[in-house]
Design an enzyme around this catalytic site. Structure first.
Site, short mmCIF file in Angstrom:
data_model
loop_
_atom_site.label_atom_id
_atom_site.label_comp_id
_atom_site.label_asym_id
_atom_site.label_seq_id
_atom_site.Cartn_x
_atom_site.Cartn_y
_atom_site.Cartn_z
NE ARG A 142 -3.00 0.38 3.27
CZ ARG A 142 -2.26 0.42 4.39
NH1 ARG A 142 -1.39 1.39 4.60
NH2 ARG A 142 -2.38 -0.52 5.28
CE1 TYR B 152 -16.98 11.54 -14.75
CE2 TYR B 152 -16.38 11.53 -12.44
CZ TYR B 152 -16.83 10.87 -13.56
OH TYR B 152 -17.10 9.54 -13.48
CG ASP C 77 -9.85 16.70 -13.66
OD1 ASP C 77 -9.14 16.19 -14.55
OD2 ASP C 77 -10.87 16.15 -13.20
CE LYS D 23 -12.64 8.77 -17.41
NZ LYS D 23 -12.97 9.99 -16.69
C1 LIG Z 1 -13.56 10.34 -15.37
C2 LIG Z 1 -13.18 11.62 -14.78
C3 LIG Z 1 -12.92 11.75 -13.41
C4 LIG Z 1 -13.10 10.59 -12.45
O1 LIG Z 1 -12.16 9.58 -12.70
P1 LIG Z 1 -12.45 8.01 -12.41
O2 LIG Z 1 -11.17 7.38 -12.89
O3 LIG Z 1 -13.65 7.62 -13.20
O4 LIG Z 1 -12.67 7.88 -10.94
C5 LIG Z 1 -12.52 12.97 -12.94
N1 LIG Z 1 -12.39 14.04 -13.75
C6 LIG Z 1 -12.65 13.97 -15.07
C7 LIG Z 1 -12.50 15.18 -15.92
C8 LIG Z 1 -13.07 12.76 -15.63
O5 LIG Z 1 -13.35 12.70 -16.93
#
Ligand SMILES: *Cc1c(COP(=O)(O)O)cnc(C)c1O
Length: 381
Positions: free
Chosen positions: A46, A98, A171, A196
């Site tokens: 961890r 998001y 983000d 992504k």
């Molecule tokens: C998908 C997404 C998240 C969340 O990420 P997960 O891997 O699904 O937990 C946060 N911010 C953006 C812009 C996203 O597209």
């Protein structure tokens, strides 16, 4: 080294023991010690794992930060980041976020007394007013935003955050470090859903935080271990593998998205197309300045609301109707009923997520096939 070289070579030399050119997957939850607390830097999985360590160094290198940290999902990364806020904190956040990010903010608001004030992501003056009104611990934005592809002036909002001693968190999921490195514009922490573009193949979930300063990184590493939302060694390997092609993939995503955006815009069947590569996008010039490409994400509002949007989605053949984004395959979805259904309707409509809005994640297929697919499906609208 330049970006496309760094994705392959930065922080990932061949394995010292065997010369393997790929980072080995260390499937071990614990590590032998020669005497209590005498070890080779690894104790328990961890806290750290050698495969994850390589990924974390690569993430820090690509974003230009001092410390990278990998998580089990983007929301795992966000949860860990929110753990660093003292109770009673205030966040000034861009309003177009998001859906899951907003849901987690709202949970902290009702459960733990967090104050969250939302302002329009592209309106720098709104951030200035919100920060002048009351102290804030954090300024949180996405750029480009999800799903309306708005652009935040990162340098100016970053400067406001710095002056008000608030941590500026960006983000960077939609742009990826191939197109935008927020730390260069003043971000203190960069967040990713590596699910992504960094993973890039729709086969894992993962998240990341990259800290500009070493001290912030150490604090977040402490929380990463304390909270425990860490990725498996196999998932860490798959993100590393995805990152190696990030530069070439992003160029193709941009090429395809530009072609699809132009086809939608000239079709006469849509009310609005949101893509920063179109000259009439309100922040086209800003996007050109702070990004190295306009990205693979776009959205469009079709005439005829939810039923027209549904008809179009059902006719698509190359685009798959699915949530998520950033993979090699093209996806399309309906934010109001899918990714953003957890946002209350009034809040959704206030930012412009209407029932006719469709979001497209343009993959790396031949752009001509993607344009054909969208143009053919538009006939049903
Ligand atoms: C998908 C997404 C998240 C969340 O990420 P997960 O891997 O699904 O937990 C946060 N911010 C953006 C812009 C996203 O597209």
């Amino acid at each position: 080294m330049r970006f496309d070289t760094r994705v392959i070579h930065a922080a990932q030399p061949p394995d010292e023991l065997t010369g393997a050119v790929n980072t080995p997957i260390y499937l071990s939850s614990t590590f032998a010690q020669s005497a209590p607390n005498q070890n080779k830097g690894y104790v328990y999985g961890r806290t750290s794992n050698p495969t994850r360590t390589v990924l974390e160094r690569v993430l820090a290198d690509l974003e230009g930060g001092r410390r990278g940290l990998a998580f089990s999902s983007g929301l795992g990364a966000l949860t860990t980041l929110l753990e660093d806020l003292p109770s009673g904190s205030r966040i000034v956040a861009g309003s177009d976020l998001y859906g899951g990010t907003r849901r987690l903010f709202e949970h902290h608001r009702t459960q733990f007394g967090l104050t969250v004030d939302y302002v329009a992501t592209s309106e720098t003056d709104a951030f200035a007013r919100a920060l002048d009104a009351a102290p804030a611990e954090m300024v949180y934005v996405e750029s480009p935003t999800n799903p309306l592809i708005g652009i935040c002036d990162l340098a100016r909002v970053g400067e406001l955050a710095r002056r008000h001693r608030a941590r500026f968190v960006v983000d960077n999921t939609f742009a990826s470090p191939a197109l935008q490195r927020p730390i260069e514009h003043g971000a203190g922490v960069v967040l990713h859903s590596t699910t992504k573009y960094l993973g890039g193949h729709s086969d894992i979930l993962g998240g990341a935080l990259v800290a500009r300063r070493r001290a912030t990184g150490e604090r977040l590493a402490w929380l990463q271990n304390a909270v425990g939302a860490i990725p498996s060694p196999v998932d860490s390997f798959l993100v590393l593998r995805g990152i190696r092609t990030l530069g070439v993939r992003m160029r193709r995503h941009c090429e395809g998205a530009q072609a699809v955006a132009e086809a939608l815009a000239s079709s006469g069947k849509v009310l609005r197309v949101h893509y920063p590569g179109l000259k009439d996008h309100p922040q086209h010039k800003l996007a050109r300045k702070q990004m190295d490409g306009f990205g693979g994400m776009l959205s469009a509002e079709v005439r005829g609301g939810a039923s027209a949007a549904g008809r179009l989605l059902r006719r698509l053949r190359v685009f798959t109707l699915a949530e998520s984004l950033g993979g090699v395959e093209s996806l399309a979805e309906h934010p109001a009923s899918m990714t953003h259904s957890s946002v209350p309707k009034a809040a959704r409509e206030a930012v412009g997520i209407t029932d006719g809005l469709l979001r497209f994640s343009v993959g790396i297929e031949d752009p001509a096939d993607l344009v054909d697919d969208v143009v053919r499906s538009l006939r049903s609208v």
